[in-house]
Design an enzyme around this catalytic site. Structure first.
Site, PDB file in Angstrom:
ATOM      1  CG  HIS A  69       4.374   5.602  -0.653  1.00  0.00           C
ATOM      2  ND1 HIS A  69       3.180   4.929  -0.757  1.00  0.00           N
ATOM      3  CD2 HIS A  69       5.342   4.659  -0.759  1.00  0.00           C
ATOM      4  CE1 HIS A  69       3.414   3.632  -0.927  1.00  0.00           C
ATOM      5  NE2 HIS A  69       4.716   3.439  -0.920  1.00  0.00           N
ATOM      6  CG  ASP A  71       0.708   7.226  -3.031  1.00  0.00           C
ATOM      7  OD1 ASP A  71       1.731   7.187  -2.313  1.00  0.00           O
ATOM      8  OD2 ASP A  71       0.745   7.017  -4.265  1.00  0.00           O
ATOM      9  CG  ASP A 102       3.688  -0.558  -0.737  1.00  0.00           C
ATOM     10  OD1 ASP A 102       4.480   0.326  -0.359  1.00  0.00           O
ATOM     11  OD2 ASP A 102       3.478  -0.809  -1.940  1.00  0.00           O
ATOM     12  CD  GLU A 135       6.125   4.225  -4.304  1.00  0.00           C
ATOM     13  OE1 GLU A 135       7.107   3.534  -4.643  1.00  0.00           O
ATOM     14  OE2 GLU A 135       4.982   3.730  -4.170  1.00  0.00           O
ATOM     15  CD  GLU A 136       2.012   2.074  -4.333  1.00  0.00           C
ATOM     16  OE1 GLU A 136       2.366   1.636  -5.444  1.00  0.00           O
ATOM     17  OE2 GLU A 136       2.294   1.523  -3.256  1.00  0.00           O
ATOM     18  CD  GLU A 164       8.246   1.750  -0.707  1.00  0.00           C
ATOM     19  OE1 GLU A 164       7.526   0.791  -0.346  1.00  0.00           O
ATOM     20  OE2 GLU A 164       7.855   2.636  -1.490  1.00  0.00           O
ATOM     21  CG  HIS A 353       0.683  -3.438  -4.540  1.00  0.00           C
ATOM     22  ND1 HIS A 353       1.149  -2.946  -5.745  1.00  0.00           N
ATOM     23  CD2 HIS A 353       1.109  -2.558  -3.605  1.00  0.00           C
ATOM     24  CE1 HIS A 353       1.843  -1.840  -5.527  1.00  0.00           C
ATOM     25  NE2 HIS A 353       1.832  -1.595  -4.219  1.00  0.00           N
TER      26      HIS A 353
END
Length: 380
Positions: A69, A71, A102, A135-136, A164, A353
């Protein structure tokens, strides 16, 4: 000319692709893949951006898939960052920015590996990339939409690797062969409001819900299974919205999150929660309603050919034999597993994050090398 995954990671970080914004990230990848001979299709559903790309013949007997992903989560307080969260700056041996870990570095590594592979040693088969911009977020129109479209179009993957971040401390030490399921349970207790000096005239939803939460949190769901640790239940909210200290409220709410292994299903856990709530209602007279959201069931790709393929490549490039694990949160691999065997492997994810998210530059090229070796070994 080989693609530099470090430069591509930096370019992707500079794309402000906070869910649900595409931010130019998928456009950039599509240009690279199209230029390398991949057939690209934008599979956007309900405004959510997704990209499907295939090199080779549709329906090939052997099709290796990558999933990832572009996003990212919001940056939070931008002033708290040491560097521009969308600057893609390289300094002190790190590449800084939201999504650096990520998982734009993982996407850059497998895009670079896939392009270099098909140009240098065109395989007898196909290589597929499925990359989502959802995805997030709710993850309902991302990888799920791609897989739905693939099924309708007769596209398929024989196996899939999700890029990931999987390693706790060092590149090469862990891969994911499964993930726990995730359920969030929302409880609403409705009683009868009253004066705190006359509790017998009220039905206290706080006490009733506290009793239920105590029962749930003190219960051992299981002792773990062959490939999974024990399931866990965590109380995440408990609210009355009551500003008065001398009033028994009429309403109380609580939320619990359960991360569960393959000894359970979302349905079996929901049934257990309903039964426990009914028992407390019978004991207290307070009605307790349950609303459950199952984000994903547990899944497992049993150790076998795919995990061994990944492990051999990782060990060859890093000297480390990755531990097959099912720890951590959930990922889009939970959707892929219904279509083909899937394993996850990527970089160290310690800063994902966080403020000042960053990836060690020295890890990115080796990750590309791992993915490239996996492709070569798969099609050998």
């Amino acid at each position: 000319m080989p693609i530099d995954p470090v430069a591509l990671t930096a370019d992707l970080v500079r794309c402000p692709s906070v869910t649900p914004e595409e931010g130019g990230a998928l456009d950039l990848i599509e240009r690279i893949l199209s230029g390398a001979g991949f057939d690209c299709t934008r599979v956007d559903r309900n405004g959510v951006p997704n990209l499907f790309a295939r090199w080779g013949r549709k329906g090939a007997n052997r099709t290796f898939g990558f999933n990832g992903h572009t996003d990212v989560v919001p940056v939070g307080d931008a002033a708290a960052w040491t560097r521009d969260p969308f600057g893609g700056e390289i300094a002190d041996g790190w590449l800084w920015g939201r999504g650096a870990t990520d998982m734009k570095s993982g996407v850059a590594a497998f895009v670079a590996a896939a392009v270099d592979f098909v140009q240098e040693t065109p395989p007898d088969g196909a290589v597929v990339l499925t990359i989502t911009g959802d995805e997030e977020g709710d993850a309902t129109d991302g990888t799920v939409a791609l897989l739905d479209w693939m099924a309708a179009e007769g596209e398929a993957m024989s196996v899939c690797l999700v890029g990931e971040p999987t390693c706790p401390e060092r590149l090469g030490e862990m891969m994911k062969i499964g993930r726990r399921g995730s359920m969030t349970a929302f409880f609403t207790a409705r009683g009868v409001q009253g004066h705190s000096a006359y509790p017998h005239r009220a039905k206290n939803p706080v006490a009733a819900l506290a009793r239920l939460i105590d029962r749930l949190s003190s219960h051992d769901l299981d002792q773990g299974t062959e490939h999974f640790d024990a399931s866990t239940l965590a109380v995440t909210t408990f609210d009355t919205g009551n500003p008065a200290t001398n009033v028994i409220p009429a309403l109380c709410r609580a939320t619990v999150n359960i991360r569960f292994n393959d000894a359970h299903s979302g349905a079996s856990l929901a049934s257990w929660l309903e039964e426990e709530a009914a028992r407390v209602t019978a004991e207290t007279g307070v009605e307790i309603a349950l609303s459950a959201k199952i984000s994903g069931e547990s899944f497992l790709t049993p150790p076998g050919e795919l995990s061994e393929l990944v492990a051999r490549a990782v060990e060859a490039e890093t000297g480390l034999r990755p531990e097959p694990s099912t720890s951590g949160g959930t990922s889009d691999a939970r959707f892929v597993r219904a279509h083909c065997p899937v394993v996850e492997f990527g970089l160290v994810g310690k800063t994902m994050h966080q403020v000042d998210e960053r990836v060690e530059v020295a890890q990115i090229e080796p990750l590309k090398a791992i993915y490239l070796r996996i492709l070569k070994d798969y099609f050998a």
